[in-house]
Design an enzyme around this catalytic site. Structure first.
Site, mmCIF file in Angstrom:
data_model
loop_
_atom_site.group_PDB
_atom_site.id
_atom_site.type_symbol
_atom_site.label_atom_id
_atom_site.label_comp_id
_atom_site.label_asym_id
_atom_site.label_seq_id
_atom_site.Cartn_x
_atom_site.Cartn_y
_atom_site.Cartn_z
ATOM 1 N N SER A 61 0.827 -1.210 0.000
ATOM 2 C CA SER A 61 0.000 0.000 0.000
ATOM 3 C C SER A 61 0.864 1.263 0.000
ATOM 4 C CB SER A 61 -0.917 0.008 1.218
ATOM 5 O OG SER A 61 -1.694 -1.165 1.243
HETATM 6 N N1 SAM Z 1 0.088 -4.806 4.150
HETATM 7 C C1 SAM Z 1 0.742 -5.355 2.992
HETATM 8 C C2 SAM Z 1 2.088 -4.756 2.759
HETATM 9 O O1 SAM Z 1 2.527 -3.890 3.544
HETATM 10 O O2 SAM Z 1 2.749 -5.180 1.805
HETATM 11 C C3 SAM Z 1 -0.105 -5.205 1.756
HETATM 12 C C4 SAM Z 1 -1.265 -6.096 1.774
HETATM 13 S S1 SAM Z 1 -2.055 -6.291 0.221
HETATM 14 C C5 SAM Z 1 -2.821 -4.741 -0.018
HETATM 15 C C6 SAM Z 1 -3.358 -7.386 0.740
HETATM 16 C C7 SAM Z 1 -2.901 -8.794 1.054
HETATM 17 O O3 SAM Z 1 -4.017 -9.512 1.582
HETATM 18 C C8 SAM Z 1 -2.425 -9.577 -0.156
HETATM 19 O O4 SAM Z 1 -1.125 -10.042 0.054
HETATM 20 C C9 SAM Z 1 -3.437 -10.733 -0.259
HETATM 21 O O5 SAM Z 1 -2.868 -11.937 -0.731
HETATM 22 C C10 SAM Z 1 -3.891 -10.854 1.181
HETATM 23 N N2 SAM Z 1 -5.190 -11.519 1.375
HETATM 24 C C11 SAM Z 1 -6.319 -11.439 0.626
HETATM 25 N N3 SAM Z 1 -7.293 -12.202 1.161
HETATM 26 C C12 SAM Z 1 -6.775 -12.778 2.276
HETATM 27 C C13 SAM Z 1 -7.295 -13.670 3.262
HETATM 28 N N4 SAM Z 1 -8.542 -14.140 3.239
HETATM 29 N N5 SAM Z 1 -6.473 -14.061 4.268
HETATM 30 C C14 SAM Z 1 -5.185 -13.591 4.356
HETATM 31 N N6 SAM Z 1 -4.642 -12.761 3.435
HETATM 32 C C15 SAM Z 1 -5.432 -12.347 2.422
#
Ligand code: SAM
Length: 212
Positions: A61
């Site tokens: 993000s």
């Molecule tokens: N906070 C992270 C960073 O600093 O890099 C960015 C996160 S990214 C916007 C959202 C993440 O949520 C992705 O890596 C995605 O694979 C994960 N995600 C989506 N659905 C999920 C779930 N049900 N459980 C765990 N992770 C999930």
């Protein structure tokens, strides 16, 4: 390349100037080397004012949104935090600087392994990462003082509300693909109070758990 100058500029121009004031938070952003969380070809963009690809269709993000979400958690250093969506691990590192312990869940094993290795290499000892569906939370580690969801859902999954301590806080982007609102949810006397913060755009939370 030396990334100290761009990191300092990021803190001053993107965070301080937009009203992020918490000093511990600003120190954490000045310390954590964001460029290490992206691939080599994107390192020179790591301190710019936008999200970046981390592979597998996912993103790290924008720095300001990471700071804003973290600021609303009001961390003092004593909290146990659950993060849903480890991604690159950058937000995890910021949380680990500010809280006692961070438990982070990522559904994609490749991203989880990469983040875990990097965070270990960076010396963090207060982070646990697991691969799985974050919508079910982490019952063995619950309850949590704070929960941060970094992918968008229509509502906060029931299991996460259950695993939040009394007086705890959840920050999450809620809504459909192009109509999400960053929302703060506070648990007070067993009830949940919601406050809308601002519009935002996140990748979706992908889960088999039914939304409740
Ligand atoms: N906070 C992270 C960073 O600093 O890099 C960015 C996160 S990214 C916007 C959202 C993440 O949520 C992705 O890596 C995605 O694979 C994960 N995600 C989506 N659905 C999920 C779930 N049900 N459980 C765990 N992770 C999930």
């Amino acid at each position: 390349m030396n990334y100290e100058a761009p990191r300092k500029a990021m803190v001053e121009e993107q965070l301080l100037r937009r009203g992020i004031k918490n000093e511990r938070l600003l120190r954490a952003f000045s310390k954590v080397e964001r460029h290490r969380f992206v691939s080599r070809d994107l390192m020179s963009n790591a301190y710019l004012d936008f999200p970046l690809s981390i592979g597998e269709g996912q993103t790290i993000s924008q720095p300001y949104i990471v700071a804003l979400m973290t600021e609303y958690l009001e961390l003092t250093g004593n909290e146990k935090v659950l993060e849903i969506g480890t991604g690159s691990g950058y937000q995890t590192a910021i949380l680990a600087e500010l809280a006692k312990e961070v438990c982070s869940i990522e559904r994609l094993s490749g991203l989880a392994a990469k983040a875990e290795n990097l965070l270990k290499e960076m010396g963090y000892t207060n982070i646990k990462i697991k691969v799985g569906d974050g919508a079910s939370g982490w019952p063995q580690q619950a309850p949590f003082d704070r929960i941060i969801i970094t992918a968008a859902a229509l509502q906060v999954p029931f299991a996460l509300r259950e695993q939040l301590k009394e007086t705890g806080k959840i920050i999450a982007p809620l809504g459909e693909a192009f109509n999400q609102v960053l929302t703060l949810i506070e648990k007070k006397e067993g009830r949940f109070e919601s406050t809308d913060i601002c519009g935002c755009v996140f990748v979706p939370l992908i889960s088999k758990s039914p939304e409740e």
